[in-house]
Design a protein around this motif. Structure first.
Motif, PDB file in Angstrom:
ATOM      1  N   ARG A 204       0.840  -1.196   0.000  1.00 13.91           N
ATOM      2  CA  ARG A 204       0.000   0.000   0.000  1.00 13.91           C
ATOM      3  C   ARG A 204       0.875   1.246   0.000  1.00 13.91           C
ATOM      4  O   ARG A 204       1.694   1.456   0.880  1.00 13.91           O
ATOM      5  N   ARG A 205       0.698   2.051  -1.035  1.00 15.05           N
ATOM      6  CA  ARG A 205       1.495   3.264  -1.178  1.00 15.05           C
ATOM      7  C   ARG A 205       1.140   4.288  -0.109  1.00 15.05           C
ATOM      8  O   ARG A 205      -0.031   4.450   0.253  1.00 15.05           O
ATOM      9  N   VAL A 206       2.170   5.005   0.394  1.00 18.59           N
ATOM     10  CA  VAL A 206       1.970   5.998   1.447  1.00 18.59           C
ATOM     11  C   VAL A 206       1.814   7.380   0.830  1.00 18.59           C
ATOM     12  O   VAL A 206       2.601   7.776  -0.044  1.00 18.59           O
ATOM     13  N   SER A 207       0.821   8.122   1.287  1.00 20.14           N
ATOM     14  CA  SER A 207       0.639   9.503   0.860  1.00 20.14           C
ATOM     15  C   SER A 207       1.665  10.393   1.563  1.00 20.14           C
ATOM     16  O   SER A 207       2.003  10.169   2.736  1.00 20.14           O
ATOM     17  N   VAL A 208       2.187  11.397   0.839  1.00 16.89           N
ATOM     18  CA  VAL A 208       3.208  12.280   1.416  1.00 16.89           C
ATOM     19  C   VAL A 208       2.802  13.730   1.239  1.00 16.89           C
ATOM     20  O   VAL A 208       2.062  14.092   0.319  1.00 16.89           O
ATOM     21  N   GLN A 209       3.333  14.549   2.135  1.00 19.40           N
ATOM     22  CA  GLN A 209       3.117  15.993   2.078  1.00 19.40           C
ATOM     23  C   GLN A 209       4.415  16.681   2.489  1.00 19.40           C
ATOM     24  O   GLN A 209       5.065  16.283   3.444  1.00 19.40           O
ATOM     25  N   GLY A 210       4.812  17.719   1.739  1.00 16.82           N
ATOM     26  CA  GLY A 210       5.988  18.489   2.117  1.00 16.82           C
ATOM     27  C   GLY A 210       7.289  18.038   1.488  1.00 16.82           C
ATOM     28  O   GLY A 210       8.363  18.423   1.956  1.00 16.82           O
ATOM     29  N   LEU A 211       7.246  17.250   0.412  1.00 12.72           N
ATOM     30  CA  LEU A 211       8.474  16.819  -0.262  1.00 12.72           C
ATOM     31  C   LEU A 211       8.831  17.714  -1.450  1.00 12.72           C
ATOM     32  O   LEU A 211       9.714  17.373  -2.229  1.00 12.72           O
ATOM     33  N   GLU A 212       8.169  18.845  -1.561  1.00 14.32           N
ATOM     34  CA  GLU A 212       8.429  19.716  -2.711  1.00 14.32           C
ATOM     35  C   GLU A 212       9.865  20.238  -2.728  1.00 14.32           C
ATOM     36  O   GLU A 212      10.422  20.520  -3.789  1.00 14.32           O
ATOM     37  N   ALA A 213      10.483  20.368  -1.540  1.00  9.66           N
ATOM     38  CA  ALA A 213      11.832  20.935  -1.464  1.00  9.66           C
ATOM     39  C   ALA A 213      12.920  19.918  -1.769  1.00  9.66           C
ATOM     40  O   ALA A 213      14.099  20.256  -1.801  1.00  9.66           O
ATOM     41  N   VAL A 214      12.537  18.679  -2.004  1.00  8.20           N
ATOM     42  CA  VAL A 214      13.519  17.612  -2.198  1.00  8.20           C
ATOM     43  C   VAL A 214      13.407  17.054  -3.609  1.00  8.20           C
ATOM     44  O   VAL A 214      12.311  16.762  -4.090  1.00  8.20           O
ATOM     45  N   ASP A 215      14.549  16.909  -4.243  1.00  5.63           N
ATOM     46  CA  ASP A 215      14.589  16.349  -5.589  1.00  5.63           C
ATOM     47  C   ASP A 215      14.904  14.864  -5.523  1.00  5.63           C
ATOM     48  O   ASP A 215      15.825  14.440  -4.839  1.00  5.63           O
ATOM     49  N   ALA A 216      14.140  14.062  -6.270  1.00 11.03           N
ATOM     50  CA  ALA A 216      14.446  12.638  -6.401  1.00 11.03           C
ATOM     51  C   ALA A 216      15.599  12.492  -7.410  1.00 11.03           C
ATOM     52  O   ALA A 216      15.760  13.335  -8.290  1.00 11.03           O
ATOM     53  N   PRO A 217      16.418  11.444  -7.318  1.00  5.59           N
ATOM     54  CA  PRO A 217      16.290  10.333  -6.365  1.00  5.59           C
ATOM     55  C   PRO A 217      16.817  10.705  -4.983  1.00  5.59           C
ATOM     56  O   PRO A 217      17.681  11.555  -4.845  1.00  5.59           O
ATOM     57  N   TYR A 218      16.298  10.043  -3.973  1.00  4.61           N
ATOM     58  CA  TYR A 218      16.726  10.264  -2.609  1.00  4.61           C
ATOM     59  C   TYR A 218      16.691   8.941  -1.854  1.00  4.61           C
ATOM     60  O   TYR A 218      16.156   7.943  -2.326  1.00  4.61           O
ATOM     61  N   VAL A 219      17.298   8.954  -0.671  1.00 13.80           N
ATOM     62  CA  VAL A 219      17.297   7.783   0.202  1.00 13.80           C
ATOM     63  C   VAL A 219      16.810   8.218   1.567  1.00 13.80           C
ATOM     64  O   VAL A 219      17.322   9.191   2.134  1.00 13.80           O
ATOM     65  N   ALA A 220      15.813   7.518   2.092  1.00 10.18           N
ATOM     66  CA  ALA A 220      15.258   7.843   3.405  1.00 10.18           C
ATOM     67  C   ALA A 220      15.943   7.004   4.474  1.00 10.18           C
ATOM     68  O   ALA A 220      16.166   5.809   4.294  1.00 10.18           O
ATOM     69  N   TYR A 221      16.283   7.645   5.580  1.00  7.58           N
ATOM     70  CA  TYR A 221      16.912   6.959   6.708  1.00  7.58           C
ATOM     71  C   TYR A 221      16.010   7.047   7.935  1.00  7.58           C
ATOM     72  O   TYR A 221      15.536   8.138   8.282  1.00  7.58           O
TER      73      TYR A 221
END
Length: 400
Positions: free
Chosen positions: A342-359
């Motif tokens: 199930r995909r998670v909804s996100v808010q507030g990632l506009e300032a981050v460019d993909a690709p990224y890695v979450a820790y």
């Protein structure tokens, strides 16, 4: 009701509170501030935090051009911007996170060769001095094609000396000359030292190391494309090699491997892809008592979206689901019981460019400022000193 709670009971209650509340409560009185900022309390609060979050983490952080953080939720992530500790550097590159221990991160800026320890929970930071190196001088642009330098960093905690350490592994090749070096930075001593590496030569894979139980794990590749793990014990400054589990080496498949520390264990997710690098399936392994154990498999039809590879992030609180990062671009919860994604909804990632890695991480009071190195548990409590001019102590009442 007694006018005052016993000092020991106040301290016990405070160890169970979240970091944000403790930052506010430092303003209650000088005595409370002394308790919360003491080395012994920081260690006790860390211990309590790790116990209450034994199998999972409570937040995730992402760093590229900006740093954003969110509490972990089963429904929606609400990210907020965190002040970047390297924003003052001119011409800096997007900072890469390289490891996390006790809520502290190592940020590496490849453009300026800057290393920074950073705790987003209390905003403390420390610039790590450059590691002395014996590598040859950088060649001229005309010789750049024959010069190759691979540099990988790891960050971990030495529980023997109660010290946070950065490990640098470097390899270079110039005109057929191949060499390597390893060095360790001690936060307690604020200095680097060289260490010997007598393991068989392998090529470093340019991915972050993970830390588990005072040991760092690096991915290495041999000349015949086989991979091994190079382990470094932060307590003894020694290296050794560990083989990967038996993988499906079908010639028609492409393999992408990622390491993570989950449940205080080394976890390996192996994504199998076709020749066009389209995801087929993934196996998740865990190192248990020096042996690899396969935990579960994720199939293509369970993801339901076209992708290339997966990466583990963390377990849910009830341990029935695992958070998966897909193509360094989006996240979803994989239910280990129903095998549904199930995909998670996100808010507030506009300032981050993909690709990224979450820790993943837990919020802690651990400070990395130069004059704030946390000491061992041994010691005495700070004395309860309340002066007459401590107006907060005598005139402020806190409602819990």
């Amino acid at each position: 009701m007694a006018a005052f709670l016993p000092f020991e009971l106040i301290t016990e209650i405070l160890t169970k509170l979240p970091v944000k509340s403790l930052h506010r409560f430092k303003c209650v009185s000088k005595s409370w501030n002394s308790i919360i900022t003491s080395s012994k309390f920081i260690k006790q609060h860390l211990h309590q935090t790790l116990i209450s979050n034994t199998n999972t983490n409570t937040h995730i952080i992402i760093s590229t051009n900006s740093i954003v953080s969110s509490a972990i939720s089963t429904v929606k992530f609400r990210f907020h911007i965190v002040n970047h500790p390297l924003d003052h550097l001119p011409n800096r590159s997007p900072g890469n996170i390289t490891g996390s221990v006790h809520g502290v991160f190592l940020l590496v800026d490849s453009s300026t060769k800057t290393l920074c320890l950073f705790n987003p929970s209390n905003k403390t930071q420390r610039l790590v001095p450059h590691s002395p190196s014996r590598k040859p001088a950088s060649p001229s642009p005309k010789l750049a094609f024959v010069f190759k330098l691979v540099e990988v960093f790891g960050f971990g905690y030495d529980d023997n000396t109660d010290d946070y350490k950065v490990v640098r592994l470097a390899q270079w090749e110039l005109f057929g000359y191949f060499d390597r070096e390893a060095s360790v930075y001690s936060m307690r001593n604020d200095s680097w030292e060289s260490v010997n590496d007598e393991t068989v030569s392998y090529t470093l894979q340019e991915t972050s190391a993970i830390a588990v139980d005072s040991t760092l794990w690096f991915v290495m590749i041999s000349n015949n494309s086989d991979s091994v793990l190079k382990c470094f014990d932060l307590r003894t400054n020694t290296f050794w090699l560990v083989d990967f589990p038996e993988l499906d080496r079908d010639s028609g498949k492409n393999i992408f491997m990622t390491l993570r520390s989950l449940r205080d264990c080394v976890c390996l997710l192996v994504s199998y892809r076709n020749k066009n690098r389209v995801f087929l399936h993934a196996d998740v392994w865990e190192m248990n008592e020096s042996k690899w154990v396969k935990l579960f498999k994720i199939r293509k039809n369970e993801i339901r979206e076209r992708c290339m590879f997966l990466r583990l992030v963390t377990y849910s609180k009830d341990m029935k689901s695992v958070l998966i990062e897909v193509d360094c671009d989006w996240h979803g919860w994989y239910d280990l019981v129903t095998k549904k994604f199930r995909r998670v909804s996100v808010q507030g990632l506009e300032a981050v460019d993909a690709p990224y890695v979450a820790y993943p991480y837990v919020e802690t009071l651990v400070s990395v400022e130069n004059n704030k190195v946390v000491s061992k548990m041994e010691g005495t409590w700070p004395k309860k000193t309340i002066k007459k001019n401590d107006f907060l102590s005598s005139g402020f009442k806190l409602k819990l």
